[in-house]
Scaffold this motif. Structure first.
Motif, mmCIF file in Angstrom:
data_model
loop_
_atom_site.group_PDB
_atom_site.id
_atom_site.type_symbol
_atom_site.label_atom_id
_atom_site.label_comp_id
_atom_site.label_asym_id
_atom_site.label_seq_id
_atom_site.Cartn_x
_atom_site.Cartn_y
_atom_site.Cartn_z
ATOM 1 N N LEU A 1 0.861 -1.178 0.000
ATOM 2 C CA LEU A 1 0.000 0.000 0.000
ATOM 3 C C LEU A 1 0.895 1.224 0.000
ATOM 4 N N ARG A 2 0.366 2.312 -0.554
ATOM 5 C CA ARG A 2 1.065 3.590 -0.445
ATOM 6 C C ARG A 2 0.134 4.595 0.198
ATOM 7 N N LEU A 3 0.571 5.087 1.332
ATOM 8 C CA LEU A 3 -0.185 6.114 2.042
ATOM 9 C C LEU A 3 0.302 7.492 1.609
ATOM 10 N N SER A 4 -0.631 8.415 1.568
ATOM 11 C CA SER A 4 -0.306 9.796 1.235
ATOM 12 C C SER A 4 -0.664 10.700 2.403
ATOM 13 N N CYS A 5 0.100 11.753 2.544
ATOM 14 C CA CYS A 5 -0.173 12.768 3.571
ATOM 15 C C CYS A 5 -0.066 14.119 2.883
ATOM 16 N N ALA A 6 -1.197 14.697 2.558
ATOM 17 C CA ALA A 6 -1.224 15.968 1.852
ATOM 18 C C ALA A 6 -1.300 17.106 2.860
ATOM 19 N N ALA A 7 -0.440 18.079 2.670
ATOM 20 C CA ALA A 7 -0.374 19.211 3.587
ATOM 21 C C ALA A 7 -0.935 20.465 2.943
ATOM 22 N N SER A 8 -1.573 21.262 3.741
ATOM 23 C CA SER A 8 -2.038 22.565 3.284
ATOM 24 C C SER A 8 -1.763 23.576 4.387
ATOM 25 N N GLY A 9 -1.733 24.824 4.001
ATOM 26 C CA GLY A 9 -1.483 25.875 4.976
ATOM 27 C C GLY A 9 -0.062 26.384 4.911
ATOM 28 N N ARG A 10 0.881 25.464 4.819
ATOM 29 C CA ARG A 10 2.285 25.839 4.710
ATOM 30 C C ARG A 10 3.013 24.757 3.961
ATOM 31 N N THR A 11 4.124 25.140 3.365
ATOM 32 C CA THR A 11 4.947 24.140 2.718
ATOM 33 C C THR A 11 5.648 23.287 3.772
ATOM 34 N N LEU A 12 5.846 22.032 3.413
ATOM 35 C CA LEU A 12 6.492 21.115 4.336
ATOM 36 C C LEU A 12 8.005 21.153 4.277
#
Length: 129
Positions: A18-29
Motif C-alpha cells: 500500500l502507499r499512504l499519502s499525507c497531503a499538507a495545506s497551509g504551509r509548505t512542508l
C-alpha cells in the motif's frame, strides 16, 4: 498552521503493498521533519519512520526496526505531499496510520509523539492473514 490529510489506507493481504499519502495545506512542508506513526487497537501510538529534510530532496531517514527494509518515506515537493510506501505487509502492521509534522525536530526525539506539532486524522490499514 498546517493541515495534514492522510489517504491510501485499506485492506490488503499478507505480502501485499500500500502507499499512504499525507497531503499538507497551509504551509509548505519543506522545513518540517515528517513522521509516520501507527496505533493498533488497545496499544499506544508507535513510531514508524521519520525524515529530517536538509534540502528539497535530501535528508536523514530513521525507521523503526519492525519496518526497516519494507517501508519507505518520500516527499513530492510540488504536491506538498509525503508518502509512505509499505511493502511485504504483515498482519502485525494492521493499525491506524498517522502522519505528523515537526517544526523543530531533534534526531534524538523523532520517535517521541510530543515532538510533533501537527497531526493528520489517520487512515486505517488492515492486513489479512
Amino acid at each position: 498552521q498546517v493541515q495534514l490529510v492522510e489517504s491510501g489506507g485499506g485492506l490488503v493481504q499478507t505480502g501485499g503493498s500500500l502507499r499512504l499519502s499525507c497531503a499538507a495545506s497551509g504551509r509548505t512542508l519543506s522545513s518540517y521533519a515528517m513522521g509516520w506513526f501507527r496505533q493498533a487497537p488497545g496499544k499506544e501510538r508507535e513510531f514508524v519512520v521519520a525524515k529530517v529534510f536538509t534540502s528539497w530532496s535530501t535528508g536523514s531517514t530513521y525507521y523503526a526496526d519492525s519496518v526497516k527494509g519494507r517501508f519507505t518515506i518520500s516527499r513530492d515537493n510540488a504536491k506538498n505531499t509525503v508518502y509512505l510506501q509499505m511493502n511485504s505487509l504483515k498482519p502485525e502492521d494492521t493499525a491506524i496510520y498517522y502522519c505528523a509534522a515537526a517544526r523543530y525536530p531533534t534526531v534524538q526525539r523523532l520517535a517521541d509523539t510530543q515532538l510533533y506539532d501537527y497531526w493528520g486524522q489517520g487512515t486505517q490499514v488492515t492486513v489479512s492473514s
